[in-house]
Design a protein around this motif. Structure first.
Motif, PDB file in Angstrom:
ATOM      1  N   LYS A 117      -4.263  21.946 -25.167  1.00 34.37           N
ATOM      2  CA  LYS A 117      -3.372  20.832 -25.477  1.00 34.37           C
ATOM      3  C   LYS A 117      -2.316  20.644 -24.390  1.00 34.37           C
ATOM      4  O   LYS A 117      -1.919  21.575 -23.704  1.00 34.37           O
ATOM      5  CB  LYS A 117      -2.670  21.060 -26.824  1.00 34.37           C
ATOM      6  CG  LYS A 117      -3.588  20.960 -28.030  1.00 34.37           C
ATOM      7  CD  LYS A 117      -2.793  21.021 -29.326  1.00 34.37           C
ATOM      8  CE  LYS A 117      -3.689  20.811 -30.533  1.00 34.37           C
ATOM      9  NZ  LYS A 117      -2.923  20.789 -31.807  1.00 34.37           N
ATOM     10  N   ILE A 119       1.494  18.400 -24.019  1.00 35.17           N
ATOM     11  CA  ILE A 119       2.516  17.584 -24.669  1.00 35.17           C
ATOM     12  C   ILE A 119       3.401  16.966 -23.590  1.00 35.17           C
ATOM     13  O   ILE A 119       3.924  17.674 -22.721  1.00 35.17           O
ATOM     14  CB  ILE A 119       3.381  18.411 -25.633  1.00 35.17           C
ATOM     15  CG1 ILE A 119       2.506  19.089 -26.692  1.00 35.17           C
ATOM     16  CG2 ILE A 119       4.429  17.524 -26.310  1.00 35.17           C
ATOM     17  CD1 ILE A 119       3.282  20.034 -27.601  1.00 35.17           C
ATOM     18  N   VAL A 130       0.979  14.049 -27.742  1.00 31.10           N
ATOM     19  CA  VAL A 130       0.164  15.265 -27.807  1.00 31.10           C
ATOM     20  C   VAL A 130      -1.268  14.917 -27.442  1.00 31.10           C
ATOM     21  O   VAL A 130      -1.929  14.132 -28.134  1.00 31.10           O
ATOM     22  CB  VAL A 130       0.217  15.903 -29.203  1.00 31.10           C
ATOM     23  CG1 VAL A 130      -0.664  17.148 -29.244  1.00 31.10           C
ATOM     24  CG2 VAL A 130       1.653  16.250 -29.575  1.00 31.10           C
ATOM     25  N   ASP A 132      -4.956  16.375 -27.098  1.00 32.29           N
ATOM     26  CA  ASP A 132      -5.838  17.457 -27.505  1.00 32.29           C
ATOM     27  C   ASP A 132      -7.164  17.279 -26.767  1.00 32.29           C
ATOM     28  O   ASP A 132      -7.990  16.452 -27.131  1.00 32.29           O
ATOM     29  CB  ASP A 132      -6.061  17.419 -29.022  1.00 32.29           C
ATOM     30  CG  ASP A 132      -6.808  18.644 -29.535  1.00 32.29           C
ATOM     31  OD1 ASP A 132      -7.587  19.232 -28.761  1.00 32.29           O
ATOM     32  OD2 ASP A 132      -6.606  19.004 -30.713  1.00 32.29           O
ATOM     33  N   GLU A 138      -5.409  11.717 -28.734  1.00 32.72           N
ATOM     34  CA  GLU A 138      -4.017  11.555 -28.333  1.00 32.72           C
ATOM     35  C   GLU A 138      -3.235  11.010 -29.518  1.00 32.72           C
ATOM     36  O   GLU A 138      -3.701  10.095 -30.202  1.00 32.72           O
ATOM     37  CB  GLU A 138      -3.862  10.605 -27.146  1.00 32.72           C
ATOM     38  CG  GLU A 138      -4.407  11.128 -25.843  1.00 32.72           C
ATOM     39  CD  GLU A 138      -4.076  10.209 -24.672  1.00 32.72           C
ATOM     40  OE1 GLU A 138      -3.316   9.235 -24.893  1.00 32.72           O
ATOM     41  OE2 GLU A 138      -4.565  10.453 -23.562  1.00 32.72           O
ATOM     42  N   ASP A 149      10.185  23.049 -26.282  1.00 34.48           N
ATOM     43  CA  ASP A 149       8.882  23.603 -26.630  1.00 34.48           C
ATOM     44  C   ASP A 149       9.000  25.117 -26.698  1.00 34.48           C
ATOM     45  O   ASP A 149      10.055  25.691 -26.417  1.00 34.48           O
ATOM     46  CB  ASP A 149       7.791  23.150 -25.641  1.00 34.48           C
ATOM     47  CG  ASP A 149       8.026  23.644 -24.212  1.00 34.48           C
ATOM     48  OD1 ASP A 149       8.201  24.870 -24.022  1.00 34.48           O
ATOM     49  OD2 ASP A 149       8.011  22.820 -23.277  1.00 34.48           O
ATOM     50  N   ASP A 178       2.775  22.189 -31.479  1.00 31.16           N
ATOM     51  CA  ASP A 178       1.561  21.514 -31.926  1.00 31.16           C
ATOM     52  C   ASP A 178       1.876  20.074 -32.315  1.00 31.16           C
ATOM     53  O   ASP A 178       1.893  19.202 -31.479  1.00 31.16           O
ATOM     54  CB  ASP A 178       0.885  22.271 -33.063  1.00 31.16           C
ATOM     55  CG  ASP A 178       0.012  23.402 -32.540  1.00 31.16           C
ATOM     56  OD1 ASP A 178      -0.323  23.393 -31.347  1.00 31.16           O
ATOM     57  OD2 ASP A 178      -0.326  24.302 -33.321  1.00 31.16           O
ATOM     58  N   GLN A 179       2.182  19.810 -33.597  1.00 29.26           N
ATOM     59  CA  GLN A 179       2.425  18.435 -34.023  1.00 29.26           C
ATOM     60  C   GLN A 179       3.653  18.313 -34.913  1.00 29.26           C
ATOM     61  O   GLN A 179       3.847  17.283 -35.544  1.00 29.26           O
ATOM     62  CB  GLN A 179       1.194  17.905 -34.787  1.00 29.26           C
ATOM     63  CG  GLN A 179      -0.073  17.892 -33.959  1.00 29.26           C
ATOM     64  CD  GLN A 179      -1.268  17.345 -34.705  1.00 29.26           C
ATOM     65  OE1 GLN A 179      -2.291  17.005 -34.113  1.00 29.26           O
ATOM     66  NE2 GLN A 179      -1.166  17.242 -36.019  1.00 29.26           N
TER      67      GLN A 179
END
Length: 266
Positions: A117, A119, A130, A132, A138, A149, A178-179
């Motif tokens: 990933k 970001i 993000v 992936d 996206e 982060d 992550d999200q």
């Protein structure tokens, strides 16, 4: 066993300190510099060598703005590496002026469990894109302007003044991982002279308030020590897990920005 490297990087870079403000009207005096290199030896249940993690700093640039490029690598070794291979790579790019990230990379392979990933942080729109690459997707997420982060958090917070903290004072950190945006609480436990392979070092001791359950044995099962000097180098992390315990110790260093105040040699 694949959680060992992840836990080290996570707790080194996420729950090490609480959030303070930086004065952008002053020239920052960094706790770190290009060329800094830190290596940590990880052990499981205090005797089994689980692997190594390294952190190093390079210079970079974004839109004609000076930046740091920070790389974190982790891998299993010894008996653990024979039965369960882990190879993780984390990278962050942070502006030197604000120490906020504009790009984060996470590439991991933990016994066949993989993630790839990237970001991209946009503070004009307060959005994080993000990407992936494993699933070819996206997606954009809303973020706060002071977000970090999991790797940039260490270097942003190493540069803060922790001298005003009082024992048992709790502080918070916001992190995009992550999200989602996460909030973590951290309790300052005081100062301690810590014995290391290099000698005794004055340290600051912290305990993050973590969620008990699948990974951690108790809510307060992680303790972190950092050097009580201008470097604020993570020295040791000890975590009691649901099964066994994890320990990470500083095993090597070079290129520190300030003197490392070792009291005496072992």
């Amino acid at each position: 066993m694949r959680k060992l490297i992840v836990l080290f990087l996570f707790f080194t870079n996420v729950v090490l300190f609480g959030q303070t403000n930086i004065n952008n009207n002053q020239s920052p005096k960094y706790a770190f510099q290009k060329g800094e290199w830190l290596q940590y030896r990880m052990s499981y249940s205090n005797f089994l060598n689980a692997g190594y993690a390294t952190l190093k700093i390079k210079n970079s640039k974004k839109n004609n703005k000076a930046a740091f490029h920070i790389l974190g690598d982790g891998k299993t070794s010894g008996l653990v590496g024979l039965f369960f291979k882990v190879k993780d790579n984390y990278q962050t790019y942070i502006y030197k002026e604000s120490l906020k990230p504009y790009r984060f990379i996470r590439k991991i392979n933990e016994g066949g469990y993989t993630k790839n990933k990237e970001i991209l942080f946009n503070y004009n729109t307060n959005k994080a894109l993000v990407k992936d690459f494993k699933h070819n997707t996206e997606k954009s997420f809303s973020i706060d302007n002071d977000i970090q982060d999991m790797l940039s958090a260490l270097y942003y917070l190493r540069n803060q003044d922790l001298g005003s903290l009082e024992i048992n004072e709790e502080i918070e950190l916001k992190l995009f991982f992550d999200q989602e945006t996460y909030k973590f609480k951290l309790r300052f436990l005081g100062k301690e002279v810590l014995k290391t392979k290099f000698g005794a070092i004055n340290s600051l001791k912290f305990r993050p308030i973590v969620q008990s359950g699948r990974v951690f044995k108790e809510e307060e099962s992680v303790t972190i020590w950092v050097s009580d000097d201008k470097n604020k180098v993570p020295l040791k992390i000890k975590a009691t897990l649901a099964v066994g315990s994890l320990r990470a110790d500083l095993d090597g260093f070079k290129g520190l920005a300030h003197p490392f105040n070792i009291i005496f040699n072992n």
